[in-house]
Design a protein around this motif. Structure first.
Motif, PDB file in Angstrom:
ATOM      1  N   ARG A  42       0.946  -1.287  -0.009  1.00 58.45           N
ATOM      2  CA  ARG A  42       0.047   0.017  -0.231  1.00 58.45           C
ATOM      3  C   ARG A  42       0.855   1.131   0.072  1.00 58.45           C
ATOM      4  O   ARG A  42       0.516   2.325  -0.721  1.00 58.45           O
ATOM      5  N   MET A  50       2.188   1.702  -3.594  1.00 57.20           N
ATOM      6  CA  MET A  50       1.104   2.085  -4.374  1.00 57.20           C
ATOM      7  C   MET A  50       0.910   3.499  -4.409  1.00 57.20           C
ATOM      8  O   MET A  50       0.852   4.399  -5.371  1.00 57.20           O
ATOM      9  N   ASP A  92       3.999   5.536  -5.614  1.00 57.69           N
ATOM     10  CA  ASP A  92       4.265   5.210  -7.112  1.00 57.69           C
ATOM     11  C   ASP A  92       3.201   5.949  -7.878  1.00 57.69           C
ATOM     12  O   ASP A  92       3.440   6.510  -8.681  1.00 57.69           O
ATOM     13  N   THR A  93       1.719   5.901  -7.476  1.00 60.29           N
ATOM     14  CA  THR A  93       0.843   6.619  -8.175  1.00 60.29           C
ATOM     15  C   THR A  93      -0.221   7.428  -7.218  1.00 60.29           C
ATOM     16  O   THR A  93      -1.332   6.958  -6.936  1.00 60.29           O
ATOM     17  N   TYR A 138      -5.216   6.848  -5.716  1.00 63.81           N
ATOM     18  CA  TYR A 138      -5.844   6.390  -4.613  1.00 63.81           C
ATOM     19  C   TYR A 138      -6.398   7.509  -3.893  1.00 63.81           C
ATOM     20  O   TYR A 138      -5.860   8.631  -3.739  1.00 63.81           O
ATOM     21  N   GLY A 160       1.539  -6.966  -6.901  1.00 66.59           N
ATOM     22  CA  GLY A 160       0.253  -6.547  -7.317  1.00 66.59           C
ATOM     23  C   GLY A 160      -0.945  -6.962  -6.318  1.00 66.59           C
ATOM     24  O   GLY A 160      -0.856  -7.585  -5.267  1.00 66.59           O
ATOM     25  N   SER A 198      -8.715  -0.312  -5.737  1.00 65.77           N
ATOM     26  CA  SER A 198      -7.199  -0.869  -5.154  1.00 65.77           C
ATOM     27  C   SER A 198      -6.608  -1.447  -6.319  1.00 65.77           C
ATOM     28  O   SER A 198      -5.705  -2.562  -5.810  1.00 65.77           O
ATOM     29  N   TYR A 215      -3.341  -2.149  -8.534  1.00 68.21           N
ATOM     30  CA  TYR A 215      -2.254  -1.932  -8.507  1.00 68.21           C
ATOM     31  C   TYR A 215      -1.208  -3.088  -9.185  1.00 68.21           C
ATOM     32  O   TYR A 215      -1.266  -4.283  -8.689  1.00 68.21           O
ATOM     33  N   SER A 273       3.284  -3.339  -9.628  1.00 68.20           N
ATOM     34  CA  SER A 273       4.347  -2.886  -9.361  1.00 68.20           C
ATOM     35  C   SER A 273       5.151  -2.489 -10.662  1.00 68.20           C
ATOM     36  O   SER A 273       4.778  -3.320 -11.526  1.00 68.20           O
ATOM     37  N   ARG A 332       4.766  -4.636 -14.545  1.00 64.70           N
ATOM     38  CA  ARG A 332       3.706  -4.026 -15.842  1.00 64.70           C
ATOM     39  C   ARG A 332       4.095  -4.481 -16.887  1.00 64.70           C
ATOM     40  O   ARG A 332       5.315  -4.552 -17.556  1.00 64.70           O
TER      41      ARG A 332
END
Length: 181
Positions: free
Chosen positions: A27, A30, A33-34, A38, A81, A103, A105, A107, A111
């Motif tokens: 979390r 996540m 990263d982005t 969220y 993930g 949620s 995601y 990593s 990807r």
């Protein structure tokens, strides 16, 4: 010589309440990263105590909720993930049972390699088989054409509905939906 990529994919499994430390780690990853993807901020997540993370993991494994994780490494010591499916408004029996995908995601190092496809396929199957949902809904940022194309490839269609994007209300979150067999 290493095996095929399919043999090397991280294992997709259900989150368990005992996985709270791994949940915390992914979390925080996540959110770093982005952050715009969220509702929770990285700072807020970092302020949570271990007890709160334990409660969170337990809640994410409760009735009406399925949290799928992909663990990497030989010992499963890292989640790379995550996708969560939750029943949407279980009391509303006027329409077919719906679930929401939240949620999402994967990593960065995983990807584009098929893990997101595997997680989403598992999420759709679990939503139908275990939650008895007939539809799976999700929200995607209006400018995230890559995510929209990914979901379309998996049978999701825009519904025409949208709502203000939680992190930037000047933008819209498009509602996409897929019928679950």
């Amino acid at each position: 010589m290493p095996g095929s990529w399919a043999e090397q994919l991280p294992r997709v499994r259900r989150l368990g309440a005992q996985d709270w430390q791994l949940l915390k780690n992914v979390r925080l990853e996540m959110l770093a990263d982005t952050p715009m993807a969220y509702v929770e901020s990285l700072a807020a997540a970092r302020r949570q105590t271990d007890s709160q993370w334990q409660e969170r993991a337990a809640a994410m494994t409760g009735e009406g909720s399925i949290t799928l994780v992909a663990d990497s490494g030989e010992d499963g010591s890292r989640f790379c993930g995550l996708m969560r499916v939750v029943v949407k408004d279980p009391q509303d029996r006027a329409r077919p049972l719906q679930a929401m995908l939240i949620s999402v995601y994967v990593s960065p190092e995983h990807r584009g390699l098929g893990l997101a496809d595997e997680l989403l396929s598992s999420a759709c199957k679990a939503g139908a088989d275990e939650l008895a949902a007939q539809y799976l809904e999700l929200g995607v940022h209006e400018d995230n054409s890559r995510a929209q194309a990914f979901y379309r490839r998996h049978g999701f269609e825009t519904t025409g509905a949208s709502r203000p994007y939680p992190q930037d209300t000047a933008k819209r979150e498009l509602v996409m939906e897929r019928h679950l067999p």
